[in-house]
Write an enzyme that holds these catalytic residues in place. Structure first.
Site, PDB file in Angstrom:
ATOM      1  N   ASP A  79       0.805  -1.217   0.000  1.00 22.71           N
ATOM      2  CA  ASP A  79       0.000   0.000   0.000  1.00 22.71           C
ATOM      3  C   ASP A  79       0.839   1.268   0.000  1.00 22.71           C
ATOM      4  O   ASP A  79       2.006   1.279   0.397  1.00 22.71           O
ATOM      5  CB  ASP A  79      -0.970   0.011   1.181  1.00 22.71           C
ATOM      6  N   GLU A 146      -0.629  -2.195   5.232  1.00 23.90           N
ATOM      7  CA  GLU A 146       0.300  -2.116   6.363  1.00 23.90           C
ATOM      8  C   GLU A 146       0.172  -0.774   7.062  1.00 23.90           C
ATOM      9  O   GLU A 146       0.286  -0.687   8.292  1.00 23.90           O
ATOM     10  CB  GLU A 146       1.741  -2.328   5.887  1.00 23.90           C
TER      11      GLU A 146
END
Length: 406
Positions: A79, A146
């Protein structure tokens, strides 16, 4: 020729597509839990390399079985961040997205997760092409979200441990402000545990000219912010680590209106569970006491979120991987990372399997290049030797466990 050399024999060809893939990924970032395009492109690559591909909890897992032997899991996060990139690189991100609050934000890989994905794909390709040098099973795991501490938990909750072979050991790495090509390892507590808490305190609204008729939550919040600093300065034993940061204080809309509430966003970092418990208890005690002292008409509320576990590297695994790094890269390129005060959710994955792990740092900045911290809008690692070092590190660590004996 060593087993590592056998696996990395095709690195020149790998390096060519890696650099192109990295630039593409850097220019097309996706926010946490929205990594649709990234996951699809990762899955396509893994399938082309010959991996059995599974979709788990928004992430992608590639499994490559290569005969009897142990199993190694390596993880990369996918991400990006709601940060507008300011690097002016030719492949800089111009992407925008709508965030959870409904606002439009710039999006960029300001934490280097594009490096992590590209390196793990490179290692996966190298191991698929060098099967004669190793035996066992390699699991390449690409994790979403994350940055919101939701990704690892989401994959576990979606049945990760039932869908892939149980690893013997797990690895992960992060590009950091070290010199490019340098690796940093650390046994024991390495990345701090992290907790965020949304604190709402209540006042009594009134006209700004009539403060005696209200209870001012702005003054209450200001008292809390100042008092919270004493948790570290006066309640935490010298030598113990703790950080308490008030990142946001929001109250009111107009200068002549006393609002009825204030909201504080507080972040906590610790390396020890007992210290963490004391800090959280201290925060709640201080907030409640200040509310009582101010005559708050309602008790405060505490909402905990974005909670990260401690990254506590296994000493034996770390020693074995560090020695493998020194043997391959040389002593000068392997340093002690030291404790990093940022946080990571990676350790939830090996914890779910009940296996040891180690997490190391990869240098990303060439000599003379400005080294910006992760999450900076100027964060932009040097493509090389960063990608090659990160790819080689994953291969070297994996072969320390799966490499065939000479």
């Amino acid at each position: 020729m060593t087993r590592v050399d056998e696996v990395l024999e095709g690195m020149d060809a790998t390096r060519a597509w890696q650099e192109e893939f990295y630039r593409h990924l850097h220019a097309h970032p996706e926010l946490s839990s929205h990594e649709v395009r990234t996951a699809a492109e990762v899955a396509d690559r893994l399938e082309a390399f010959g991996y059995e591909v599974k979709r788990v909890g928004g992430g992608v897992v590639g499994v490559l079985a290569n005969g009897p032997g142990g199993t190694v899991l390596a993880r990369a996060d996918m991400d990006a961040l709601p940060v507008t990139e300011l690097t002016k690189l030719p492949y800089a991100s111009n992407v925008t997205a709508v965030d959870e609050s409904g606002g439009t934000v710039g999006v960029s890989h300001a934490c280097g997760h594009d490096v992590h994905v590209t390196c793990l794909l490179g290692a996966a390709a190298s191991l698929a092409g060098g099967r004669d040098a190793w035996e066992g099973t390699f699991v390449a795991l690409f994790q979403p979200a994350e940055e919101t501490a939701a990704g690892a938990r989401g994959m576990v909750d979606d049945g990760l441990t039932d869908q892939v072979p149980r690893p013997d050991v797990a690895f992960a790495q992060h590009v950091l402000g070290l010199e490019a090509g340098v690796l940093g390892t650390q046994a024991g507590p390495t990345f701090s545990a992290g907790d965020s808490v949304r604190i709402t305190v209540h006042g009594k609204g009134s006209h700004g000219s009539m403060p005696h008729l209200g209870v001012d939550p702005v003054v209450l919040a200001a008292s809390i912010v100042l008092r919270l600093q004493t948790i570290v300065a006066r309640e935490t034993k010298p030598g113990d680590f703790a950080v308490v940061t008030v990142g946001s204080s929001i109250a009111g809309t107009k200068s002549n209106i006393i609002p009825d509430r204030a909201v504080l966003l507080v972040n906590i970092r610790t390396y020890d569970e007992k210290v963490r418990e004391r800090v959280i208890a201290g925060i709640e005690r201080i907030v409640r006491a200040e509310c009582e002292a101010s005559g708050s008409p309602e008790p405060p509320t505490f909402e905990y979120y974005d909670q990260y576990p401690l990254t506590d590297n296994d000493p034996d695994v770390t020693a074995k991987v560090s020695q493998a790094f020194r043997s391959y890269f040389g002593e000068a390129r392997v340093v002690e990372l030291g404790r990093v005060t940022a946080s990571e959710d990676f350790s939830r994955l090996p914890a779910a399997f009940g296996i040891p792990y180690t997490y190391w740092g990869v240098g990303g900045f060439a000599p003379g290049q400005p080294s910006y911290p992760n999450h900076s809008p100027y964060f932009a690692p040097a493509i090389q030797p960063t990608l090659t070092a990160g790819t080689e590190a994953l291969v070297v660590a994996t072969l320390a466990y799966l490499g065939k004996q000479a």
